[in-house]
Design an enzyme around this catalytic site. Structure first.
Site, PDB file in Angstrom:
ATOM      1  N   ASP A  16      -1.383   6.650   6.330  1.00  0.00           N
ATOM      2  CA  ASP A  16      -2.496   5.777   5.968  1.00  0.00           C
ATOM      3  C   ASP A  16      -2.675   4.820   7.135  1.00  0.00           C
ATOM      4  O   ASP A  16      -1.842   3.955   7.379  1.00  0.00           O
ATOM      5  CB  ASP A  16      -2.160   5.021   4.678  1.00  0.00           C
ATOM      6  CG  ASP A  16      -3.223   4.000   4.288  1.00  0.00           C
ATOM      7  OD1 ASP A  16      -4.208   3.837   5.035  1.00  0.00           O
ATOM      8  OD2 ASP A  16      -3.053   3.352   3.237  1.00  0.00           O
ATOM      9  N   LYS A  42     -12.025  -1.927   7.860  1.00  0.00           N
ATOM     10  CA  LYS A  42     -11.199  -2.844   8.653  1.00  0.00           C
ATOM     11  C   LYS A  42     -11.682  -2.885  10.106  1.00  0.00           C
ATOM     12  O   LYS A  42     -11.982  -3.936  10.643  1.00  0.00           O
ATOM     13  CB  LYS A  42      -9.735  -2.408   8.640  1.00  0.00           C
ATOM     14  CG  LYS A  42      -9.198  -1.974   7.289  1.00  0.00           C
ATOM     15  CD  LYS A  42      -8.987  -3.120   6.340  1.00  0.00           C
ATOM     16  CE  LYS A  42      -8.264  -2.653   5.085  1.00  0.00           C
ATOM     17  NZ  LYS A  42      -7.968  -3.750   4.160  1.00  0.00           N
ATOM     18  N   TRP A  57       0.829  -1.211   0.000  1.00  0.00           N
ATOM     19  CA  TRP A  57       0.000   0.000   0.000  1.00  0.00           C
ATOM     20  C   TRP A  57       0.858   1.253   0.000  1.00  0.00           C
ATOM     21  O   TRP A  57       0.529   2.246  -0.663  1.00  0.00           O
ATOM     22  CB  TRP A  57      -0.975  -0.025   1.170  1.00  0.00           C
ATOM     23  CG  TRP A  57      -1.970  -1.130   1.000  1.00  0.00           C
ATOM     24  CD1 TRP A  57      -2.067  -2.279   1.737  1.00  0.00           C
ATOM     25  CD2 TRP A  57      -2.979  -1.228  -0.007  1.00  0.00           C
ATOM     26  NE1 TRP A  57      -3.071  -3.076   1.255  1.00  0.00           N
ATOM     27  CE2 TRP A  57      -3.656  -2.454   0.181  1.00  0.00           C
ATOM     28  CE3 TRP A  57      -3.377  -0.390  -1.058  1.00  0.00           C
ATOM     29  CZ2 TRP A  57      -4.708  -2.864  -0.633  1.00  0.00           C
ATOM     30  CZ3 TRP A  57      -4.429  -0.804  -1.879  1.00  0.00           C
ATOM     31  CH2 TRP A  57      -5.080  -2.016  -1.660  1.00  0.00           C
TER      32      TRP A  57
END
Length: 427
Positions: free
Chosen positions: A238, A262, A168
């Site tokens: 992030d 999540k 990511w």
């Protein structure tokens, strides 16, 4: 064959589809006990059932309902707290006597305004977010923020730094190349993303406007246990995979962003926490829907937001506060993580976690089998025991157990017991 709606009685609807082969055919939807607080509705709304077979509908008792729930170890969309799901179920048809579902409300009406304002207030309480920061409820996932961040806070010629600890972080860097001049000042790719660098060893670009990190890499299971202090510019993170899993000093960051799916809600909501002095100087090419100034000025209501998703996030925030806040949540997460990692480490090599012990994620636990040919069988057998989504990411392989906030300790206990039994049968 198309589904058919067949009236089975004045109080039921029968949905028939012969192609459906689920073990669980019956789902009874009926007014909950909370309907008693709405006397004007109690006598008017009759129970109805949706069925996928020709047999008569039978209510599921609470024990049966729980029995049919699986332990979902998916990386996202992930398991949600049982209390939250039941709360949403009870409010689905008629939210707080409004006569409508949250899914039907005007996003500018007083009902939804109370929902989003409470969600923001509870999130501010959880993370101790000061008024120096704006809290935005957006759409497009964290991936959209890979572009929105450089578009909003730097110019095309500006230098920015990226620490890449997984897939990511790498994707965020590549997207930033379109709108700024990013530099990877550290990458864990050569070591298969199993480590995090020493902060003292980071050499930032002298005129860097920000330092970007991915606080927890979902795929590789690497998590920052502390956060660097940028020598230049601001810190951007992030936090999609560990958002609200532990206390965070928000004041150390210029921007925090996270996909909700999540730890804090269903997919469709992206939360951005940004220092207000960073808002309002977006690049000219910035699309209106990526401009933080537009969303901040309109309190996340510039266009129709993901209303039901925000409502669900609000229920999760309320639940986290009821648990005692993020310090208590972190304790629970550490207990789950210790149990699972100890089972791996004490297996004498039968199970292996490749991540450096000092930076192992408490959210995503990747592991492999010494005998890789047994991995497919492991996943298949676990699924039969109602432990699902344990297959590792396609780029890594092996297994991955995501044990977010809502994964109960009992789920990790069951997984560990299964792992020990599987080892005893295949060692």
């Amino acid at each position: 064959m198309a589904s058919k709606l067949i009236s089975s009685s004045p109080n039921s609807l029968l949905l028939q589809n012969p192609n459906l082969q689920h073990r669980n055919h019956d789902l009874l939807l009926k007014p909950t006990t909370k309907m008693a607080s709405f006397p004007n509705l109690t006598n008017k709304v009759k129970a109805f059932s949706i069925k996928c077979s020709a047999t008569a509908a039978t209510p599921l008792s609470q024990s049966q309902d729980l029995e049919e729930r699986v332990f979902n170890f998916a990386a996202g969309p992930a398991t949600l707290p049982e209390k939250v799901l039941k709360k949403a179920q009870s409010e689905l048809y008629n939210w707080h006597g409004s006569g409508m579902s949250v899914m039907e409300m005007s996003h500018r009406g007083k009902e939804f305004l109370s929902i989003i304002q409470k969600a923001e207030g509870d999130l501010r309480a959880l993370l101790n977010i000061s008024e120096d920061y704006a809290v935005l409820f957006l759409q497009g996932g964290a991936t959209t923020q890979f572009a929105a961040i450089p578009l909003n806070i730097v110019k095309p010629e500006d230098s920015v730094d990226y620490v890449v600890t997984g897939s990511w972080g790498d994707k965020a860097f590549k997207e930033a190349q379109k709108y700024s001049k990013p530099k990877v000042i550290w990458s864990g790719k050569s070591e298969k993303y199993t480590k995090i660098p020493s902060f003292d060893s980071l050499e930032q670009t002298p005129d860097s406007k920000y330092l970007h990190i991915c606080a927890n890499e979902t795929i590789h299971g690497v998590e920052f246990k502390d956060y660097p202090d940028p020598k230049n510019g601001i810190l951007v993170a992030d936090m999609s995979s560990n958002f609200c899993s532990k206390p965070v000093d928000v004041s150390k960051f210029g921007v925090i962003y996270a996909g909700a799916q999540k730890n804090v809600g269903p997919s469709g909501v992206t939360i951005v926490i940004i220092r207000k002095d960073l808002i309002g100087d977006a690049q000219g090419i910035t699309p209106v829907m990526l401009d933080y100034k537009i969303h901040a000025e309109n309190n996340s209501l510039y266009n129709t937001p993901p209303c039901f998703g925000i409502y669900m996030c609000g229920l999760v925030f309320d639940d986290l506060l009821a648990q005692g806040g993020l310090k208590e949540v972190e304790k629970k997460n550490k207990k789950k993580g210790d149990l699972l990692y100890n089972a791996i480490d004490e297996s004498k090599g039968f199970y292996r976690c490749p991540v450096d012990k000092s930076v192992r994620s408490l959210m995503n636990v990747p592991f492999t089998l010494e005998k890789s040919e047994l991995e497919a069988e492991f996943i298949k057998e676990a699924a039969k025991e109602k432990m699902i989504q344990l297959k590792g990411h396609r780029s890594v392989g092996g297994m991955r157990a995501s044990i977010y906030n809502a994964m109960p300790f009992a789920g990790v206990e069951k997984l560990v017991a299964f792992m020990k039994d599987f080892q005893a049968r295949h060692a």
